[in-house]
Write a protein that holds these residues in place. Sequence first.
Motif, mmCIF file in Angstrom:
data_model
loop_
_atom_site.group_PDB
_atom_site.id
_atom_site.type_symbol
_atom_site.label_atom_id
_atom_site.label_comp_id
_atom_site.label_asym_id
_atom_site.label_seq_id
_atom_site.Cartn_x
_atom_site.Cartn_y
_atom_site.Cartn_z
ATOM 1 N N ALA A 188 0.810 -1.221 0.000
ATOM 2 C CA ALA A 188 0.000 0.000 0.000
ATOM 3 C C ALA A 188 0.842 1.270 0.000
ATOM 4 O O ALA A 188 0.401 2.318 -0.487
ATOM 5 C CB ALA A 188 -0.925 0.000 1.220
ATOM 6 N N GLY A 189 2.045 1.207 0.565
ATOM 7 C CA GLY A 189 2.865 2.401 0.662
ATOM 8 C C GLY A 189 2.385 3.361 1.730
ATOM 9 O O GLY A 189 2.746 4.543 1.715
ATOM 10 N N CYS A 190 1.544 2.871 2.641
ATOM 11 C CA CYS A 190 1.045 3.695 3.740
ATOM 12 C C CYS A 190 0.665 2.770 4.886
ATOM 13 O O CYS A 190 0.735 1.553 4.763
ATOM 14 C CB CYS A 190 -0.164 4.540 3.304
ATOM 15 S SG CYS A 190 -1.584 3.566 2.771
ATOM 16 N N CYS A 249 0.320 -23.572 10.848
ATOM 17 C CA CYS A 249 -0.999 -23.071 10.446
ATOM 18 C C CYS A 249 -0.836 -22.153 9.251
ATOM 19 O O CYS A 249 0.278 -21.741 8.918
ATOM 20 C CB CYS A 249 -1.690 -22.315 11.595
ATOM 21 S SG CYS A 249 -0.889 -20.758 12.045
ATOM 22 N N HIS A 250 -1.939 -21.869 8.594
ATOM 23 C CA HIS A 250 -1.949 -20.780 7.628
ATOM 24 C C HIS A 250 -3.239 -19.995 7.828
ATOM 25 O O HIS A 250 -4.211 -20.507 8.387
ATOM 26 C CB HIS A 250 -1.785 -21.268 6.184
ATOM 27 C CG HIS A 250 -2.987 -21.941 5.619
ATOM 28 N ND1 HIS A 250 -3.127 -23.306 5.555
ATOM 29 C CD2 HIS A 250 -4.122 -21.444 5.070
ATOM 30 C CE1 HIS A 250 -4.280 -23.615 5.010
ATOM 31 N NE2 HIS A 250 -4.914 -22.510 4.693
ATOM 32 N N ALA A 251 -3.210 -18.757 7.409
ATOM 33 C CA ALA A 251 -4.354 -17.881 7.657
ATOM 34 C C ALA A 251 -4.449 -16.846 6.546
ATOM 35 O O ALA A 251 -3.490 -16.617 5.803
ATOM 36 C CB ALA A 251 -4.230 -17.195 9.017
ATOM 37 N N PHE A 252 -5.615 -16.238 6.457
ATOM 38 C CA PHE A 252 -5.841 -15.130 5.535
ATOM 39 C C PHE A 252 -6.381 -13.961 6.343
ATOM 40 O O PHE A 252 -7.385 -14.097 7.053
ATOM 41 C CB PHE A 252 -6.838 -15.509 4.439
ATOM 42 C CG PHE A 252 -6.378 -16.664 3.597
ATOM 43 C CD1 PHE A 252 -5.465 -16.469 2.578
ATOM 44 C CD2 PHE A 252 -6.848 -17.945 3.829
ATOM 45 C CE1 PHE A 252 -5.034 -17.538 1.797
ATOM 46 C CE2 PHE A 252 -6.438 -19.013 3.064
ATOM 47 C CZ PHE A 252 -5.516 -18.811 2.038
ATOM 48 N N ALA A 253 -5.699 -12.835 6.251
ATOM 49 C CA ALA A 253 -6.119 -11.633 6.978
ATOM 50 C C ALA A 253 -6.431 -10.530 5.976
ATOM 51 O O ALA A 253 -5.819 -10.445 4.901
ATOM 52 C CB ALA A 253 -5.028 -11.171 7.942
ATOM 53 N N VAL A 313 0.782 -10.341 -0.060
ATOM 54 C CA VAL A 313 -0.532 -9.862 -0.500
ATOM 55 C C VAL A 313 -0.980 -10.716 -1.677
ATOM 56 O O VAL A 313 -0.291 -10.799 -2.702
ATOM 57 C CB VAL A 313 -0.472 -8.375 -0.894
ATOM 58 C CG1 VAL A 313 -1.835 -7.915 -1.422
ATOM 59 C CG2 VAL A 313 -0.055 -7.519 0.291
ATOM 60 N N ASN A 314 -2.133 -11.356 -1.527
ATOM 61 C CA ASN A 314 -2.676 -12.181 -2.608
ATOM 62 C C ASN A 314 -3.439 -11.352 -3.631
ATOM 63 O O ASN A 314 -3.377 -11.631 -4.828
ATOM 64 C CB ASN A 314 -3.612 -13.250 -2.044
ATOM 65 C CG ASN A 314 -2.868 -14.318 -1.262
ATOM 66 O OD1 ASN A 314 -1.722 -14.622 -1.562
ATOM 67 N ND2 ASN A 314 -3.517 -14.867 -0.251
ATOM 68 N N ARG A 315 -4.168 -10.353 -3.127
ATOM 69 C CA ARG A 315 -4.971 -9.537 -4.036
ATOM 70 C C ARG A 315 -5.362 -8.243 -3.339
ATOM 71 O O ARG A 315 -5.615 -8.231 -2.131
ATOM 72 C CB ARG A 315 -6.235 -10.282 -4.477
ATOM 73 C CG ARG A 315 -7.056 -9.544 -5.516
ATOM 74 C CD ARG A 315 -8.038 -10.468 -6.195
ATOM 75 N NE ARG A 315 -8.785 -9.789 -7.250
ATOM 76 C CZ ARG A 315 -9.506 -10.402 -8.171
ATOM 77 N NH1 ARG A 315 -9.582 -11.727 -8.164
ATOM 78 N NH2 ARG A 315 -10.144 -9.735 -9.097
ATOM 79 N N ALA A 316 -5.395 -7.155 -4.095
ATOM 80 C CA ALA A 316 -5.844 -5.862 -3.578
ATOM 81 C C ALA A 316 -7.163 -5.493 -4.234
ATOM 82 O O ALA A 316 -7.368 -5.745 -5.432
ATOM 83 C CB ALA A 316 -4.799 -4.783 -3.867
ATOM 84 N N PHE A 317 -8.047 -4.920 -3.445
ATOM 85 C CA PHE A 317 -9.333 -4.462 -3.958
ATOM 86 C C PHE A 317 -9.304 -2.923 -4.000
ATOM 87 O O PHE A 317 -8.332 -2.364 -4.478
ATOM 88 C CB PHE A 317 -10.456 -5.045 -3.113
ATOM 89 C CG PHE A 317 -10.449 -6.562 -3.121
ATOM 90 C CD1 PHE A 317 -11.005 -7.268 -4.180
ATOM 91 C CD2 PHE A 317 -9.842 -7.285 -2.102
ATOM 92 C CE1 PHE A 317 -10.971 -8.656 -4.220
ATOM 93 C CE2 PHE A 317 -9.800 -8.671 -2.127
ATOM 94 C CZ PHE A 317 -10.364 -9.356 -3.190
ATOM 95 N N THR A 318 -10.300 -2.242 -3.509
ATOM 96 C CA THR A 318 -10.268 -0.784 -3.589
ATOM 97 C C THR A 318 -9.275 -0.210 -2.590
ATOM 98 O O THR A 318 -8.255 0.360 -2.959
ATOM 99 C CB THR A 318 -11.676 -0.204 -3.337
ATOM 100 O OG1 THR A 318 -12.593 -0.794 -4.257
ATOM 101 C CG2 THR A 318 -11.669 1.305 -3.541
ATOM 102 N N SER A 319 -9.556 -0.358 -1.312
ATOM 103 C CA SER A 319 -8.601 0.074 -0.293
ATOM 104 C C SER A 319 -8.344 -1.025 0.726
ATOM 105 O O SER A 319 -7.797 -0.776 1.786
ATOM 106 C CB SER A 319 -9.110 1.335 0.416
ATOM 107 O OG SER A 319 -10.370 1.100 0.996
ATOM 108 N N SER A 320 -8.768 -2.259 0.404
ATOM 109 C CA SER A 320 -8.483 -3.395 1.273
ATOM 110 C C SER A 320 -7.715 -4.438 0.478
ATOM 111 O O SER A 320 -7.719 -4.428 -0.762
ATOM 112 C CB SER A 320 -9.783 -4.006 1.810
ATOM 113 O OG SER A 320 -10.511 -4.627 0.770
ATOM 114 N N MET A 321 -7.057 -5.330 1.189
ATOM 115 C CA MET A 321 -6.267 -6.369 0.522
ATOM 116 C C MET A 321 -6.254 -7.619 1.384
ATOM 117 O O MET A 321 -6.357 -7.546 2.612
ATOM 118 C CB MET A 321 -4.844 -5.869 0.240
ATOM 119 C CG MET A 321 -3.993 -5.645 1.468
ATOM 120 S SD MET A 321 -2.677 -4.438 1.226
ATOM 121 C CE MET A 321 -3.533 -2.934 1.770
#
Length: 591
Positions: free
Chosen positions: A68-70, A126-130, A98-106
Motif C-alpha cells: 500500500a505504501g502507507c 498453520c496458515h491464515a488469511f487476513a 498480499v494475494n490480491r488488492a481491492f479498492t482500499s483493502s487487501m
Amino acid sequence: MTTEQKDVDTTLDPLFIQKSEEAYRNPTEVQMSQIVLPCHANHCGELSAGQLLKWMDSTACLSAERHAGCSCITASVDDINFEHTIGVGKVVNIIAKVNRAFTSSMEVGILVTCEDLYTDRQWKVCHAFATFVARRTEAGKVQLKQVIPHTQMEQMEYSLAAERRRMRLIHAEIITDLLSSSTAQLECQEYQDAVPAERTRVESVELVLPPHANHQVSTFGGQIMAWMENVATIAACRLCNAHPTLRTIDMFHFRGPSHIGDRLVLKAIVNNAFKHSMEVGVCAEAYQGGEPLRHINSAFMTFEVLDSDRKPRTLPRLRPEPVDGKRRYQEAIARKKIRLDRKYIITCKQTEVPLSVPWDPSNQMYLSYNNVSALKLMDTRNNWVLTSEKNKVRLYTLEENHMLCFKVEMYVSVPAEQTFHLLSDLRRRKEWDRHYESVTQQCGPLMADEDDTLYRIATPSVRKGGKGQDFILLASRRKPCDSSDPYLIALRSVTLPTHPPTEDYTRGEVLCAGFAIWEESSTLTKITYYNQATPGVLPYISTDIAGLSSGFYSSFCACSQFLEANKDSPAALPPSAPYSSPSTLYLQEEM
C-alpha cells in the motif's frame, strides 16, 4: 512441539513460497523468523498462541504496508486452525504476502512453519488469511494498486481471493441466520456433576500503552488478539483444571479501532463443553474516561486438553447460566456443526471428499465456496494438452493424480454478460445440449441467494435400452470482481434427502464442472467449459476424448448457435447481487 513432526510439503500448500523460484520473489513478501524463548512460552514450555498471533499480525501488516505504501490496519482474520504446538528452542518462520488488492483493502496470506535447528526439519503449524485496510491519508481515501500475479501459484491465490472475500463479507449475516433457525431445535442437557458456567467467567482490563500500538497510535490487531487469547485460556483452565491447547479461532472482524490511552475490557466464558473440546466466547470492549464502552471484537476459540500421549482428554460437562447462558450453549452446538462442515468441505483435499456432499442450509456457503474455488483452480492450470481442434473449437485434456479433466474452448460474437445469463439458467441447456433431457430448478430448500441454485438434471442412456442418469447439482454463478476476472458458472453434485435415487435413473455425480466466460471485447466472448471426468460422466465423453467422435464439436456448435439466436433476448436470470458487507465492519465503506 508434538512428537509427530512433518516436513513441509511445498507442493500441496499454495501459501508456501517455493525456494526453487529463486529468480522471482513476490515484491510484497515479508518473512519473519523468531526463536521461541522461555519468555514467549507458557508453563508447559509451548509457545503462547497469543504471542504467535502477534507475530503473524505484525508480519502480515508489514506485507500490506509494503504494497500500500502507507499505514494499514487489521480489518478481519479468517478461521485459523493450529495443527501443532511449538516448543521452546524451536524457530518460528512466518511468510506473508498480499494475494490480491481491492479498492482500499487487501487479502494477505500467512504461512507459519516451525523449524528444528538440530535436525534441519520443518513442518507446517498453520496458515491464515487476513484482510488489511489502507488508512486514509490527508489526500483522502487510498486507491490501492492492483496485484499482478507472475506464477501459476500466485494466479491461483489471486483468483481464490475474490471468492474468499465474498464469503467473509456475508459470513456474519449467514451465521446469524443459521443460528437463529437452529437454536430453537437444540436443548440444553442436564449432566450430573456439571461445572457451572459462571465459574469459568473471566474479566480483565488492559491499558493500551505506546508499545502496544503502531506508528498511527492504533492498537495492533495482534495485541488485541493476544489479550483475548489470554482471557480465553484462563476461562478454559477453570473448566478443566488443566492447561488447554488452542486449536481453532473462528473468523472474526474488528468492529472498531482502539488507541493509546484506551482501557480494553476483555471478557471470556466457556459457552459449551463437548467430549474432547470446548468453545470459549471472548469479547473486547474499549473506553476512555467516562465514555461508554465501544465493542471492538468478539471471537470464538476452541480448546482441547491433551494427555501425556498428546491425545485429547475427556472434558467435564458444563451447566449453562440461565437465559443468555442457555442461548450461548445452544449456539455453540450450532457453531460446532458449522465448523465440522467447513473442515469437511473446505479443508480436506478433493481426493478425500466424496463426490456428492450432503447439503443443508448450514453448509451452503462452504459448498458454494468449494464449488467456485474448484472451478477457478482448473481455470488457472497451465499444463493442458491440446487433443483436437475443429473450426476453432478446441478440446484440451489433463491427466493428473489418476484423474482426467478436459476443457473445451471457443469464441462467440455475443456480449459476455448476455452469454453468462443464457448459460447460467440450466433449464435452457437442453436447447443445445443433447445430454440434457430434462431440468428441474430449485428442487430442494435453498437459502435466499440468487447466486446459488439447485437443479435436478436427467440425461438419456448412452446404451440402447439402458437406464438414464440423473444428477442433483448445485449451480453457483459469479460475476467478475473486476476486469481481470471471468464470469463463472460452477457445477457440483450434492446429496438431498428429499431427492434420493430412483429406480428409473442411475444417480450420477459431478465433482467439478462449469464455464469460465471471458470478455475479449464488447462483442466477442471466449467460453471455456471444464469438467473433471467422474465415472458418471465418462460414458458420455469417452469416445470424444479418444478422438473417435465429434460430439464435443457438435454440442458446442449448437451452443454457439443458441447464444447467437438469443443474444438480444431479455436476461434469463436477474443480475447477481453486488458485493456488500453486513454492517459489522467499521471500515465497511473502505472495503
